[in-house]
Each structure stands twice: as structure tokens, then as C-alpha cells.
Write an enzyme that holds these catalytic residues in place. Structure first.
Site, PDB file in Angstrom:
ATOM      1  N   SER A 135     -49.569 -12.883  57.672  1.00 28.29           N
ATOM      2  CA  SER A 135     -49.375 -14.151  56.977  1.00 28.29           C
ATOM      3  C   SER A 135     -50.543 -14.392  56.014  1.00 28.29           C
ATOM      4  O   SER A 135     -50.793 -13.559  55.140  1.00 28.29           O
ATOM      5  CB  SER A 135     -49.202 -15.266  58.009  1.00 28.29           C
ATOM      6  OG  SER A 135     -48.664 -16.419  57.428  1.00 28.29           O
TER       7      SER A 135
ATOM      8  N   HIS B 183     -41.423 -15.726  62.267  1.00 30.81           N
ATOM      9  CA  HIS B 183     -42.702 -15.547  61.596  1.00 30.81           C
ATOM     10  C   HIS B 183     -43.734 -14.909  62.513  1.00 30.81           C
ATOM     11  O   HIS B 183     -44.569 -14.125  62.069  1.00 30.81           O
ATOM     12  CB  HIS B 183     -43.200 -16.906  61.096  1.00 30.81           C
ATOM     13  CG  HIS B 183     -44.384 -16.817  60.189  1.00 30.81           C
ATOM     14  ND1 HIS B 183     -44.309 -16.277  58.912  1.00 30.81           N
ATOM     15  CD2 HIS B 183     -45.682 -17.190  60.361  1.00 30.81           C
ATOM     16  CE1 HIS B 183     -45.508 -16.327  58.343  1.00 30.81           C
ATOM     17  NE2 HIS B 183     -46.356 -16.870  59.204  1.00 30.81           N
TER      18      HIS B 183
END
Length: 257
Positions: free
Chosen positions: A97, A232
Site C-alpha cells: 500500500s 486490501h
């Protein structure tokens, strides 16, 4: 309490399982709101010829008393100075990320300083820097931050639900890191001279395959894209598969070095 061993370079680096004879180092950069301990279980899943070194940003865990860094170029510069000590053998980067963008920019900074090229850059759950981004939501209120974290899921979201004390402890770090995300602006430049592997979760609403595939524009070397099951934070739910993918990708390099 997690035990880590000191690593030359500064407080920035954590070596949970030292491997003095390792032929390759894997330097890992955590997500926004994350810390080095996100990678504490990885060494047991890696082969003995790969040593994992996790980056610890200031202002969290054992660096909680240090000031947070809210300026992206300063964060990159300080991290690059620290990881330079790892280059007495081949080095690969893994970033998740926000950490993917930090790893990429650190790789660019190191190249500009004349450091050896990376063996490979792994970028996880992140759009390529060149992909235009809508204005990032400004996280002005606690409710906005919580809603965003709940949407991403993962162990961080579960932790924050445990009580106000923990949330109060983590809010400054979360605001800081989301500010880093919002402030980042890609500056075009020469592509990297190392292979790039992008990995995303198949249920991650923050990035799709087309956006991840654009990382291919940022290297003159081979590029590949992998999709694993999960959202995610597929890194937490498909850890074994992810680390196996990383190890398999690096195995030939480790054997040759």
C-alpha cells in the site's frame, strides 16, 4: 514482546531473525498506519538464504516517542539513508500500500545516489505512481478515519474497534500517514533498472489489475502481475501464498548471487 536484533543503519530497520550468511536481503516497507511488525512472521516462511529486514517508520511501536514524519520527500530520504547499509549483498524491496510507493521512491533515491540496482521491487495493493488519482479524501474527523479503515479491513480495523484508548493512541499516526498518501505527487523520471512484480488482492476496491499493471511503465526490466485471494489486506489472509510467491521469484537470484 517481540524481540528484534539491531541492524546497522539506525532505528529504522528491524531484523527479527538475523541470517548472517543470507545471500539476499528482502527489505519490507509497511502500509499507512502500519509498522515493522506487519512482517514479523515472514522470516519463518522464507528460505534460510533470504534475510528479511523490516522498515520501522518513526512515531510507532518502539519509536513511539519520536516525531512522526509528515513530509513524503523527508521520509524517503531518511529511509534511503538507513537501507543503504543493507547493500553489502543483493537487495530486493517489498512495499504494501503506502509502503509500495515509499519503496519505489526509495529505490529512485538510491539509484540517484549511485547505489547498486535492486534485485527486484515488489509492489503490493497499490496503483502505479503514474496512474492519475482523484483528490484523496481529507481525514478531518475521527469518524472519517474509522470509516475508511473499516472499509479496508484487516487486523488494524479490528484493533481499533477494541476501545477508545487504542484509537486515541493511533489517531496521530493514522492522520500523519493518510496525510502522506494525500500529499504524494509523482514526478516523472527515468524508469528503474530492476524487475518489478505487482501483487493485488482480488477483492481490493482500492486498486484494479489495469492500475497495477501500469507499474510496468516504471521499469526497463521485466514486469509481472499476480492476483491473490483477499481484500486490501490479503497480506494477512494469504500470507503463506504471498511469501511463497516472493521466495519463488527471488530463488534464482539467491542461488546465483
Amino acid at each position: 514482546m517481540t524481540v528484534h536484533h539491531s541492524t546497522p543503519g539506525s532505528a529504522w530497520l528491524r531484523r527479527y531473525v538475523p541470517r548472517a550468511d543470507a545471500r539476499l536481503r528482502l527489505v519490507c516497507f509497511p502500509h499507512a498506519g502500519g509498522s515493522a511488525s506487519a512482517f514479523r512472521d515472514w522470516p519463518e516462511l522464507l528460505p534460510p538464504d533470504i534475510e528479511l529486514i523490516a522498515v520501522q517508520y518513526p512515531g510507532r511501536q518502539d519509536r513511539y516517542g519520536e516525531p512522526l514524519i509528515g513530509d513524503f520527500p523527508v521520509l524517503v530520504s531518511e529511509a534511503a539513508r538507513a537501507v543503504l547499509h543493507c547493500f553489502d549483498r543483493p537487495v530486493a524491496f517489498f512495499g504494501h500500500s503506502l509502503g509500495a510507493t515509499v519503496a519505489y521512491e526509495v529505490a529512485r533515491a538510491l539509484r540517484a545516489s549511485g547505489a547498486p540496482a535492486l534485485t527486484r521491487l515488489f509492489v503490493s495493493a497499490r496503483k502505479a505512481p503514474s496512474v492519475p488519482r482523484p483528490d484523496t479524501v481529507r481525514f478531518g474527523t475521527e469518524e472519517q478515519i474509522m470509516a475508511y479503515i473499516r472499509n479496508l479491513g484487516g487486523s488494524g480495523a479490528a484493533l481499533l474497534e477494541q476501545g477508545d484508548d487504542l484509537l486515541e493512541l493511533m489517531l496521530p499516526m493514522l492522520r500523519n500517514d493518510f496525510g502522506l498518501v494525500a500529499s504524494y505527487r509523482y514526478v516523472p523520471g527515468s524508469p528503474l533498472d530492476c524487475p518489478v512484480t505487482a501483487v493485488i488482492g482480488d477483492q481490493d476496491g482500492s486498486v484494479n489489475e489495469d492500475e497495477a499493471r501500469q507499474w510496468s511503465r516504471h521499469t526497463v526490466r521485466p514486469f509481472d502481475l499476480h492476483t491473490l485471494p483477499g481484500g486490501h489486506f490479503y497480506t494477512e489472509t494469504a500470507t503463506d501464498r504471498l511469501v511463497a510467491l516472493v521466495a519463488d521469484t527471488l530463488s534464482d537470484v539467491a542461488k546465483r548471487s
